[in-house]
Design a protein around this motif. Structure first.
Motif, PDB file in Angstrom:
ATOM      1  N   GLY A  12      67.962  22.643  66.251  1.00 20.00           N
ATOM      2  CA  GLY A  12      67.524  23.978  65.818  1.00 20.00           C
ATOM      3  C   GLY A  12      66.700  23.900  64.552  1.00 20.00           C
ATOM      4  N   SER A  14      64.916  26.322  62.837  1.00 22.61           N
ATOM      5  CA  SER A  14      64.503  27.586  62.220  1.00 22.61           C
ATOM      6  C   SER A  14      64.995  27.630  60.776  1.00 22.61           C
ATOM      7  CB  SER A  14      65.029  28.745  63.059  1.00 22.61           C
ATOM      8  OG  SER A  14      64.537  29.964  62.584  1.00 22.61           O
ATOM      9  N   LEU A  39      63.580  24.235  70.761  1.00 17.18           N
ATOM     10  CA  LEU A  39      62.941  24.798  71.949  1.00 17.18           C
ATOM     11  C   LEU A  39      61.466  25.129  71.745  1.00 17.18           C
ATOM     12  CD1 LEU A  39      65.315  27.478  73.546  1.00 17.18           C
ATOM     13  CD2 LEU A  39      64.676  25.240  74.444  1.00 17.18           C
ATOM     14  N   THR A  61      65.521  20.388  73.734  1.00 16.11           N
ATOM     15  CA  THR A  61      66.846  21.027  73.793  1.00 16.11           C
ATOM     16  C   THR A  61      67.930  20.131  73.192  1.00 16.11           C
ATOM     17  OG1 THR A  61      67.423  20.088  75.941  1.00 16.11           O
ATOM     18  CG2 THR A  61      66.207  22.180  75.957  1.00 16.11           C
ATOM     19  N   GLN A  63      70.653  19.585  74.581  1.00 18.66           N
ATOM     20  CA  GLN A  63      71.227  18.780  75.659  1.00 18.66           C
ATOM     21  C   GLN A  63      70.488  17.436  75.771  1.00 18.66           C
ATOM     22  OE1 GLN A  63      70.425  22.035  75.944  1.00 18.66           O
ATOM     23  NE2 GLN A  63      71.863  23.120  77.270  1.00 18.66           N
ATOM     24  N   PRO A  80      71.566  28.860  67.504  1.00 19.05           N
ATOM     25  CA  PRO A  80      72.215  30.178  67.422  1.00 19.05           C
ATOM     26  C   PRO A  80      73.709  30.105  67.741  1.00 19.05           C
ATOM     27  CG  PRO A  80      70.184  30.282  68.725  1.00 19.05           C
ATOM     28  CD  PRO A  80      70.448  28.836  68.477  1.00 19.05           C
ATOM     29  N   PRO A 103      79.298  30.648  62.856  1.00 19.79           N
ATOM     30  CA  PRO A 103      80.721  30.468  63.089  1.00 19.79           C
ATOM     31  C   PRO A 103      81.005  29.266  63.986  1.00 19.79           C
ATOM     32  CG  PRO A 103      79.889  32.185  64.533  1.00 19.79           C
ATOM     33  CD  PRO A 103      78.734  31.737  63.698  1.00 19.79           C
ATOM     34  N   THR A 128      79.811  25.536  57.580  1.00 14.61           N
ATOM     35  CA  THR A 128      78.985  25.858  56.411  1.00 14.61           C
ATOM     36  C   THR A 128      79.440  27.117  55.671  1.00 14.61           C
ATOM     37  OG1 THR A 128      77.464  27.038  57.854  1.00 14.61           O
ATOM     38  CG2 THR A 128      76.968  24.717  57.390  1.00 14.61           C
ATOM     39  N   SER A 174      68.817  38.494  66.259  1.00 22.05           N
ATOM     40  CA  SER A 174      69.651  37.561  67.021  1.00 22.05           C
ATOM     41  C   SER A 174      71.097  38.015  67.225  1.00 22.05           C
ATOM     42  CB  SER A 174      69.709  36.212  66.311  1.00 22.05           C
ATOM     43  OG  SER A 174      68.420  35.748  66.070  1.00 22.05           O
ATOM     44  N   TYR A 255      60.581  34.941  58.219  1.00 22.28           N
ATOM     45  CA  TYR A 255      60.989  33.565  58.545  1.00 22.28           C
ATOM     46  C   TYR A 255      61.220  33.356  60.040  1.00 22.28           C
ATOM     47  CZ  TYR A 255      65.776  35.059  59.349  1.00 22.28           C
ATOM     48  OH  TYR A 255      66.883  35.662  59.880  1.00 22.28           O
TER      49      TYR A 255
HETATM   50  N1  LIG Z   1      75.839  29.200  56.509  1.00 22.77           N
HETATM   51  C1  LIG Z   1      75.194  30.303  56.350  1.00 22.77           C
HETATM   52  O1  LIG Z   1      75.318  30.960  55.346  1.00 22.77           O
HETATM   53  C2  LIG Z   1      74.255  30.772  57.412  1.00 22.77           C
HETATM   54  C3  LIG Z   1      73.159  31.582  57.077  1.00 22.77           C
HETATM   55  C4  LIG Z   1      72.306  31.954  58.110  1.00 22.77           C
HETATM   56  C5  LIG Z   1      72.563  31.545  59.407  1.00 22.77           C
HETATM   57  N2  LIG Z   1      73.652  30.793  59.686  1.00 22.77           N
HETATM   58  C6  LIG Z   1      73.940  30.328  61.047  1.00 22.77           C
HETATM   59  O2  LIG Z   1      73.081  29.234  61.347  1.00 22.77           O
HETATM   60  C7  LIG Z   1      72.671  29.250  62.717  1.00 22.77           C
HETATM   61  C8  LIG Z   1      71.157  29.186  62.773  1.00 22.77           C
HETATM   62  O3  LIG Z   1      70.629  30.264  62.041  1.00 22.77           O
HETATM   63  P1  LIG Z   1      69.057  30.535  61.968  1.00 22.77           P
HETATM   64  O4  LIG Z   1      68.888  31.750  61.141  1.00 22.77           O
HETATM   65  O5  LIG Z   1      68.349  29.289  61.615  1.00 22.77           O
HETATM   66  O6  LIG Z   1      68.866  30.953  63.518  1.00 22.77           O
HETATM   67  P2  LIG Z   1      67.585  31.017  64.448  1.00 22.77           P
HETATM   68  O7  LIG Z   1      68.007  31.751  65.653  1.00 22.77           O
HETATM   69  O8  LIG Z   1      66.437  31.519  63.652  1.00 22.77           O
HETATM   70  O9  LIG Z   1      67.309  29.493  64.784  1.00 22.77           O
HETATM   71  C9  LIG Z   1      67.902  28.781  65.813  1.00 22.77           C
HETATM   72  C10 LIG Z   1      66.888  27.778  66.332  1.00 22.77           C
HETATM   73  O10 LIG Z   1      67.479  27.100  67.428  1.00 22.77           O
HETATM   74  C11 LIG Z   1      66.496  26.970  68.450  1.00 22.77           C
HETATM   75  N3  LIG Z   1      67.154  26.808  69.747  1.00 22.77           N
HETATM   76  C12 LIG Z   1      67.636  27.777  70.557  1.00 22.77           C
HETATM   77  N4  LIG Z   1      68.152  27.241  71.659  1.00 22.77           N
HETATM   78  C13 LIG Z   1      68.018  25.894  71.545  1.00 22.77           C
HETATM   79  C14 LIG Z   1      68.367  24.788  72.364  1.00 22.77           C
HETATM   80  N5  LIG Z   1      68.959  24.965  73.557  1.00 22.77           N
HETATM   81  N6  LIG Z   1      68.092  23.537  71.931  1.00 22.77           N
HETATM   82  C15 LIG Z   1      67.474  23.343  70.735  1.00 22.77           C
HETATM   83  N7  LIG Z   1      67.101  24.359  69.921  1.00 22.77           N
HETATM   84  C16 LIG Z   1      67.381  25.615  70.325  1.00 22.77           C
HETATM   85  C17 LIG Z   1      65.679  28.257  68.351  1.00 22.77           C
HETATM   86  O11 LIG Z   1      64.418  28.125  68.974  1.00 22.77           O
HETATM   87  C18 LIG Z   1      65.594  28.441  66.855  1.00 22.77           C
HETATM   88  O12 LIG Z   1      64.473  27.816  66.293  1.00 22.77           O
HETATM   89  C19 LIG Z   1      73.273  30.536  63.301  1.00 22.77           C
HETATM   90  O13 LIG Z   1      74.398  30.251  64.053  1.00 22.77           O
HETATM   91  C20 LIG Z   1      73.657  31.359  62.094  1.00 22.77           C
HETATM   92  O14 LIG Z   1      74.789  32.168  62.308  1.00 22.77           O
HETATM   93  C21 LIG Z   1      74.489  30.385  58.706  1.00 22.77           C
END
Ligand SMILES: NC(=O)c1ccc[n+]([C@@H]2O[C@H](COP(=O)([O-])OP(=O)(O)OC[C@H]3O[C@@H](n4cnc5c(N)ncnc54)[C@H](O)[C@@H]3O)[C@@H](O)[C@H]2O)c1
Length: 419
Positions: A12, A14, A39, A61, A63, A80, A103, A128, A174, A255
């Motif tokens: 991931g 993002s 992705l 992915t 996987q 996600p 979570p 985290t 999301s 973002y």
């Molecule tokens: N610790 C914290 O304080 C904190 C803060 C923000 C977010 N989060 C958590 O972190 C996680 C990610 O957050 P984010 O804001 O970066 O989310 P996001 O949805 O922006 O990013 C997730 C990334 O995963 C990619 N993705 C989706 N399916 C995929 C797959 N099958 N294989 C590979 N990549 C895939 C998406 O394309 C995306 O780029 C979430 O679960 C969120 O709850 C935690």
């Protein structure tokens, strides 16, 4: 203990994935990113180029990545919410240590299973819960643990989400669907429930919760509002939640988009996203179900009581906390707190910015992000999970409370937590 950098594969690319990439760039002696699964093609390519990931280790992915034999020390799971459990279980199977975004999983059963599995395989899994590392909360805990306010009696904790943040993440974004992602009380507030458990140092026994989705519903859609803000909305210029205002005119919360830097291409790309993604939809027609106000009361062991509120309709964010002890109290806003000693009347003011400026500004979440990453790297280097301030068993407690709160909110009953 200082050794070479640990190597990690990121799932991931993002917001959170990039945070770990940035940490690796800034601390090449601690962390090296050697694989990326993402992705979105452009995002994967930009991530790989920026953080120096070998081309052969860039896949689409999670996987695909975890079909390969283990080739790094650790996996960082930043996909996600619905893609935490399976990748984590598979990564444990492959023998990786793990940094798992919160979570843990989407159901309590999965959460418990994962924690148990990590324990049985003796793998380091760090969830985290970054606030435990922020100088502000560390200082609060020190005040309680050293008896500065006597015996802890009660806490009032408040999480103002901010109305724009609410619309971005929990109405359009999301987490708009609590079943496909996770319930607000877990998605947004597992941090807070974790902090409360940590500050009190005892388990929660009973929970009652109220709240619901009152405003972001189709019956409140203003007259003249179409499905998208870009479709000629009659009230766009006066709507606080206008996507054109938030993303195009104010250029905030960008973002989530992959954008060119130069204008006018940047502005045109934003408009295109607003026409084609959920971020351009009218907030009153989003098939969302997350509560926009939420209150809960908890009773912890030792009769420590807690009130906690999550509120969408605020102009500010952060956290506000009032802690009541038998010999003093604390009033704080996540940057400053004032401790008053009842016997002497003396006040101690703590300013996180002034007292630990380097840590505090080092990264997001009040300095917590950087501290957590450092702690986890050290645990992986030493192969010793006890180094971390966020043991996985502790992280589970916040999830147990969150699921109990949802059960209570939906059933209208007080929920007794059984362990
Ligand atoms: N610790 C914290 O304080 C904190 C803060 C923000 C977010 N989060 C958590 O972190 C996680 C990610 O957050 P984010 O804001 O970066 O989310 P996001 O949805 O922006 O990013 C997730 C990334 O995963 C990619 N993705 C989706 N399916 C995929 C797959 N099958 N294989 C590979 N990549 C895939 C998406 O394309 C995306 O780029 C979430 O679960 C969120 O709850 C935690």
């Amino acid at each position: 203990m200082k050794q070479g950098a640990i190597t990690a594969v990121v799932l991931g690319a993002s917001g959170r994935g990039k945070l770990y990439g940035d940490y690796a760039l800034e601390h090449p002696d601690e962390l090296k990113i050697v694989g990326i699964a993402e992705l979105v093609d452009l995002r994967r390519q930009m991530y790989g180029d920026k953080y120096g990931v070998p081309v052969e280790n860039r896949v689409a992915t999670w996987q695909e990545m975890l079909e390969r034999p283990k080739f790094a020390d650790a996996v960082i799971i930043a996909t996600p919410d619905h893609l935490h459990y399976e990748p984590c279980m598979q990564a444990i199977d492959l023998g990786y240590d793990i940094l798992l975004e919160k979570p843990i999983a989407q159901t309590l059963e999965q959460c418990k299973k994962l924690v148990e599995y990590a324990r049985s395989k003796k793998k380091i899994v760090c969830l985290t819960h970054v606030l435990r590392y922020s100088p502000y909360f560390l200082k609060l805990k020190e005040m309680i643990d050293t008896g500065r306010i006597g015996d802890l009696v009660s806490i009032q904790h408040f999480e103002p989400v901010d109305h724009i943040h609410m619309s971005h993440s929990y109405v359009r974004g999301s987490w708009h669907d609590s079943v496909k992602s996770t319930p607000l009380v877990l998605a947004k507030s597992s941090h807070d429930l974790d902090i409360l458990y940590w500050l009190i140092g005892k388990p929660c026994r009973r929970v009652v919760a109220f709240g619901g989705l009152d405003h972001f519903r189709s019956e409140y859609a203003p007259k003249g509002s179409p499905l998208r803000c870009t479709d000629g909305c009659a009230v766009e210029s006066t709507c606080p939640f206008s996507a054109l205002k938030i993303y195009y005119r104010d250029r905030t919360w960008l973002y989530v988009f992959d954008l060119p830097e130069e204008e006018p291409a940047r502005g045109e790309a934003i408009l295109q996203y607003l026409k084609t993604t959920d971020y351009g939809r009218c907030v009153y027609r989003c098939e969302n179900d997350q509560p926009d106000h939420y209150v809960m009361s908890m009773e912890f062991e030792g009769n420590v009581t807690v009130n906690f509120s999550i509120e969408a309709f605020t102009s500010y964010s952060g956290r506000r906390t009032r802690i009541m002890g038998t010999r003093g109290d604390i009033v704080g806003d996540m940057e400053h707190f004032t401790l008053t000693d009842f016997a002497t009347g003396e006040k101690m003011v703590y300013d996180a910015n002034a007292e630990d400026a380097e840590n505090y500004k080092g990264a997001g979440h009040g300095g917590g992000d950087a501290g957590m990453i450092r702690d986890w790297i050290e645990a992986v280097r030493r192969q010793d999970a006890s180094v971390m301030s966020t043991p996985l068993d502790d992280s589970l407690e916040s999830h147990i409370i969150a699921f109990a709160a949802e059960q209570s909110r939906k059933s209208g009953q007080i929920v007794e937590i059984e362990r």
